[in-house]
Design an enzyme around this catalytic site. Structure first.
Site, short mmCIF file in Angstrom:
data_model
loop_
_atom_site.label_atom_id
_atom_site.label_comp_id
_atom_site.label_asym_id
_atom_site.label_seq_id
_atom_site.Cartn_x
_atom_site.Cartn_y
_atom_site.Cartn_z
N ASP A 81 40.43 -46.94 23.92
CA ASP A 81 41.42 -47.32 24.94
C ASP A 81 40.84 -48.47 25.75
O ASP A 81 39.63 -48.73 25.69
CB ASP A 81 41.77 -46.14 25.86
CG ASP A 81 43.20 -46.28 26.43
OD1 ASP A 81 43.57 -47.40 26.86
OD2 ASP A 81 43.93 -45.30 26.44
N TYR A 139 60.93 -52.50 24.08
CA TYR A 139 60.13 -51.38 23.58
C TYR A 139 60.83 -50.71 22.39
O TYR A 139 60.20 -50.42 21.37
CB TYR A 139 59.95 -50.40 24.74
CG TYR A 139 59.32 -49.08 24.44
CD1 TYR A 139 57.96 -48.97 24.15
CD2 TYR A 139 60.07 -47.90 24.50
CE1 TYR A 139 57.38 -47.73 23.92
CE2 TYR A 139 59.50 -46.66 24.28
CZ TYR A 139 58.15 -46.59 23.99
OH TYR A 139 57.58 -45.35 23.76
#
Ligand code: AKB
Length: 340
Positions: free
Chosen positions: A35, A154
């Protein structure tokens, strides 16, 4: 012989937390977490590698593939719908470019190692585009192939990546003379809005549900950006983890779709509010519809038809709305804020 490894991108996010906990407790595989910021302790310590880095960094991805024998990738890193709408170019880079990088990583790793690499992909109800509220109400539970004209960046990103995954799995380099396939086994899930008792989402549009519950538990006022009639399908986080791991374990021959709907419960903001007030009578919730974000919620289906997932790999949610509230959310959210 190296141990088989599971790579989790976006590991610090909501689903990532649940998955890392699940694998740390139940799997013999190495767990490689990636991440932008590393997983915090103690969760980070339960991973074989806890890496800080960007899925757009090709050199980093190559290094990870060289150092670990990756069998499964859970590609969770993404900009969610509200963030993506505010920065569409960046969303395309991260959501599409990042997924393409992971598909290439899976392909290259499969070629070198000689075994298939599964890529588990959280798609979303955002892949749908309902034209208006009346159509949404009339449509009820939508099937995978219906209303596939999303109105958000998205949603477009997720829908396209579903197709990329299908392409890599079924049609990769179809003109090559010695066509060998990509070695990628892509498996996608269209998640409804997710609600966790332990983490708060950031940058999504279904966020009003977890925000309302967490605000009530903390005793904080909450201004809800949808009106009371807004309706979405939702799911408790433990069911989301079950769905991902169950789909990953399903025999490839049983999967007739590359991306499946999964449902758990469908609630309106009014029903959610009523249940929150029943538990926290002093909950201070005001409804003030933001036309833009409320419009995005209206463009997503009110419920999904998950017959294919139930049929092909035995999907069955453990939590309906009442059980999710009573047995998972209320006790855990209460305990979470009592400690603070
Ligand atoms: C979002 O709101 O963007 C996400 C989703 C529905 O995929 N939670």
């Amino acid at each position: 012989m190296r141990k088989p490894a599971i790579l989790i991108t976006g590991a610090s996010g909501e689903i990532g937390h649940g998955l890392v906990e699940h694998f740390a407790a139940n799997s013999q595989h190495d767990v490689v977490a990636l991440d932008l910021k590393p997983l915090e302790a103690p969760l980070g310590g339960r991973c074989t590698a806890n890496l800080a880095g960007d899925i757009l960094d090709q050199a980093l991805l190559q290094r990870i593939a060289a150092e670990h024998d990756i069998h499964e990738i859970y590609h969770l890193a993404a900009l969610l719908s509200t963030s993506a709408e505010r920065a569409p170019a960046q969303a395309h880079q991260v959501n599409v470019g990042g997924t393409l990088n992971l598909l290439h990583l899976a392909h290259e790793h499969s070629r070198r190692s000689g075994h298939p690499v599964k890529l588990l992909f959280p798609s979303s109800i955002a892949a749908y585009g309902m034209p208006d509220r009346a159509t949404k109400a009339k449509a009820g539970k939508v099937k995978e192939h219906e209303f596939n004209a999303p109105s958000t960046m998205y949603g477009c990103n997720k829908l396209y990546c579903e197709h990329l995954g299908r392409y890599f799995t079924l049609h990769f380099q179809q003109l090559a003379r010695d066509r060998q396939g990509s070695g990628v086994d892509f498996r996608g899930l269209r998640f409804p809005g997710l609600i966790s008792a332990f983490t708060m989402p950031t940058g999504g549009t279904s966020d009003y549900a977890p925000e309302m519950i967490h605000a009530a538990a903390k005793g904080a006022p909450y201004r809800c950006f949808v009106d009371e009639e807004a309706r979405l399908p939702f799911m408790a986080m433990p069911d989301a983890i079950t769905a991902l791991t169950k789909l990953a374990a399903a025999p490839a021959g049983q999967l007739r779709l590359r991306t499946y709907n999964i449902g758990a419960f469908s609630v309106s903001a009014r029903e959610l509010h009523a249940r929150v007030v029943a538990e926290w009578p002093k909950a201070d919730v005001a409804f003030a519809r933001d036309p833009a974000r409320g419009g995005i919620v209206d463009s997503w289906p009110g419920d999904v038809d998950d017959t294919a997932a139930r049929r092909d790999w035995g999907w069955q949610p453990a939590f309906d709305f009442e059980r999710a509230m009573k047995e998972y959310l209320i006790p855990n959210v209460r305990a979470f804020y009592a400690k603070r």
